[in-house]
Scaffold this active site. Structure first.
Site, PDB file in Angstrom:
ATOM      1  CB  THR A 187      -2.933   2.299   9.584  1.00 47.99           C
ATOM      2  OG1 THR A 187      -2.913   0.954   9.093  1.00 47.99           O
ATOM      3  CG2 THR A 187      -2.584   2.290  11.063  1.00 47.99           C
ATOM      4  N   GLY A 215       1.620  -3.628  12.284  1.00 47.87           N
ATOM      5  CA  GLY A 215       2.617  -2.995  13.146  1.00 47.87           C
ATOM      6  C   GLY A 215       3.886  -3.812  13.325  1.00 47.87           C
ATOM      7  N   GLY A 267       3.625  -4.643   6.031  1.00 50.65           N
ATOM      8  CA  GLY A 267       3.673  -3.605   5.014  1.00 50.65           C
ATOM      9  C   GLY A 267       4.635  -2.480   5.308  1.00 50.65           C
ATOM     10  CG  HIS A 268       4.900   1.796   7.764  1.00 52.42           C
ATOM     11  ND1 HIS A 268       5.979   2.094   8.562  1.00 52.42           N
ATOM     12  CD2 HIS A 268       4.533   2.951   7.177  1.00 52.42           C
ATOM     13  CE1 HIS A 268       6.235   3.377   8.486  1.00 52.42           C
ATOM     14  NE2 HIS A 268       5.376   3.927   7.652  1.00 52.42           N
ATOM     15  CG  HIS A 274      -3.017   3.359   0.389  1.00 52.41           C
ATOM     16  ND1 HIS A 274      -3.848   2.306   0.122  1.00 52.41           N
ATOM     17  CD2 HIS A 274      -2.950   3.461   1.740  1.00 52.41           C
ATOM     18  CE1 HIS A 274      -4.270   1.787   1.264  1.00 52.41           C
ATOM     19  NE2 HIS A 274      -3.757   2.469   2.274  1.00 52.41           N
ATOM     20  CD  GLU A 305      -3.592 -10.073   8.671  1.00 52.47           C
ATOM     21  OE1 GLU A 305      -3.897 -10.427   7.508  1.00 52.47           O
ATOM     22  OE2 GLU A 305      -3.012  -9.007   8.927  1.00 52.47           O
ATOM     23  NE  ARG A 333       5.283  16.344  -4.913  1.00 54.62           N
ATOM     24  CZ  ARG A 333       6.514  16.756  -5.214  1.00 54.62           C
ATOM     25  NH1 ARG A 333       6.982  16.601  -6.431  1.00 54.62           N
ATOM     26  NH2 ARG A 333       7.268  17.315  -4.301  1.00 54.62           N
ATOM     27  CD  GLU A 359      -4.774  -5.641   4.445  1.00 58.94           C
ATOM     28  OE1 GLU A 359      -4.853  -4.401   4.444  1.00 58.94           O
ATOM     29  OE2 GLU A 359      -3.852  -6.245   4.967  1.00 58.94           O
ATOM     30  CG  ASP A 373      -1.963  -0.967   1.294  1.00 56.81           C
ATOM     31  OD1 ASP A 373      -2.198  -1.626   0.266  1.00 56.81           O
ATOM     32  OD2 ASP A 373      -2.584  -1.123   2.366  1.00 56.81           O
ATOM     33  CG  HIS A 374       2.260   2.499   3.472  1.00 61.10           C
ATOM     34  ND1 HIS A 374       1.226   3.407   3.531  1.00 61.10           N
ATOM     35  CD2 HIS A 374       2.048   1.617   4.478  1.00 61.10           C
ATOM     36  CE1 HIS A 374       0.423   3.101   4.549  1.00 61.10           C
ATOM     37  NE2 HIS A 374       0.906   2.011   5.136  1.00 61.10           N
TER      38      HIS A 374
HETATM   39  N1  PXP Z   1      -2.886  -6.690   8.012  1.00 66.06           N
HETATM   40  C1  PXP Z   1      -3.979  -5.891   7.923  1.00 66.06           C
HETATM   41  C2  PXP Z   1      -5.314  -6.520   8.044  1.00 66.06           C
HETATM   42  C3  PXP Z   1      -3.855  -4.496   7.699  1.00 66.06           C
HETATM   43  O1  PXP Z   1      -4.944  -3.727   7.630  1.00 66.06           O
HETATM   44  C4  PXP Z   1      -2.548  -3.959   7.534  1.00 66.06           C
HETATM   45  C5  PXP Z   1      -2.392  -2.512   7.225  1.00 66.06           C
HETATM   46  O2  PXP Z   1      -2.987  -2.214   5.999  1.00 66.06           O
HETATM   47  C6  PXP Z   1      -1.446  -4.843   7.615  1.00 66.06           C
HETATM   48  C7  PXP Z   1      -1.640  -6.190   7.881  1.00 66.06           C
HETATM   49  C8  PXP Z   1      -0.038  -4.350   7.474  1.00 66.06           C
HETATM   50  O3  PXP Z   1       0.255  -3.519   8.558  1.00 66.06           O
HETATM   51  P1  PXP Z   1       1.659  -2.783   8.617  1.00 66.06           P
HETATM   52  O4  PXP Z   1       1.682  -1.830   7.461  1.00 66.06           O
HETATM   53  O5  PXP Z   1       1.628  -2.090   9.945  1.00 66.06           O
HETATM   54  O6  PXP Z   1       2.721  -3.826   8.503  1.00 66.06           O
END
Ligand code: PXP
Length: 250
Positions: A100, A191, A212-213, A50, A151, A18, A70, A9-10
């Site tokens: 988030t 997280g 993700g992040h 995003h 999850e 932009r 998701e 996503d990020h």
């Molecule tokens: N799992 C779910 C269900 C989420 O909503 C997210 C964030 O979009 C993530 C995992 C990933 O989280 P992070 O970006 O904090 O790793």
């Protein structure tokens, strides 16, 4: 082996800053797969902050590992999911103002909506995961409603420190044991970073992590392929010990 789903996503967040064409999450997905990602995860948010509809469509055509979408449990998203056919949909709660996803899905409060969503997705051969807090009632109901996987939300563990961190980790351990007694698969995410992932990777019967992040952040410094490779190694080197007596310090 624990599967690693990489949430890209990020990469799209930087592009949308932009409203241009780069960086392209489709390229990021290809690089993540080169680094060993077992899945590519994207969250198509109702406000399209995003990931865009075009991203999901091109990813569906190009991703060769599991594509995990998701999304909120709403009609628009379910329609998109059933048309695009990712291998898996993870139903999450969504609030417009949040930075988030802030908490797990309240399966009890939205029971009827979740029942309909699961049936609709199953009719389209899409596996369903529910993103829930490590809460026994939510896990029990997820199994009752025929979810394929849960999850478990690791955000509270990730944000905690000291004694609270140990307590939050104990909740994850209890959740892992509870899920293992149901037909559902046990995944975890939110997280997680290179610094806090190892104890989580040792949880009983963990099948998949979605991260993700932290991976996208590291990819800016070292490239996506290397960032994914490093996370996969970290998760799986230690997961080999997860059934041994010694739990690494939390
Ligand atoms: N799992 C779910 C269900 C989420 O909503 C997210 C964030 O979009 C993530 C995992 C990933 O989280 P992070 O970006 O904090 O790793």
């Amino acid at each position: 082996m624990i599967a690693l789903g990489v949430n890209i996503d990020h990469v799209a967040t930087i592009r949308q800053a932009r409203k241009t064409f780069e960086p392209d999450p489709v390229w990021a997905a290809a690089a993540a797969q080169m680094g060993g990602a077992d899945g590519i995860t994207v969250h198509l948010r109702e406000d399209r902050r995003h990931i865009q509809d075009r991203d999901l469509e091109v990813l569906r055509q190009t991703v060769t590992v599991k594509l995990n979408l998701e999304c909120a449990c709403c009609d628009e998203m379910l329609e998109i999911a059933c048309r695009t056919k990712p291998e898996q949909v993870c139903l999450v709660p969504e609030h417009r103002e949040e930075v988030t996803t802030e908490g797990g899905l309240d399966v009890r409060a939205y029971r009827d909506v979740v029942v309909d969503a699961i049936a609709r997705l199953h009719d389209n051969d899409i596996a369903v995961s529910l993103f829930v807090d490590p809460d026994p009632a939510q896990i029990e109901l997820s199994a009752e409603l025929n979810a394929d996987r849960v999850e478990i939300h690791t955000g509270m563990y990730a944000e905690a420190s000291g004694e609270n961190r140990k307590q939050q980790f104990a909740r994850l351990q209890a959740a892992a044991k509870q899920v293992a007694e149901t037909p559902m698969e046990f995944d975890a995410g939110h997280g997680l970073t290179y610094h806090n992932v190892v104890p989580v990777s040792q949880l009983f019967e963990l099948k998949e992590l979605n991260i993700g992040h932290s991976i996208v952040s590291r990819s800016i410094m070292v490239g996506m392929e290397k960032a994914v490779r490093e996370m996969k190694k970290l998760v799986n080197d230690y997961s080999l010990d997860r059934n041994n007596a010694a739990q690494l310090p939390v």
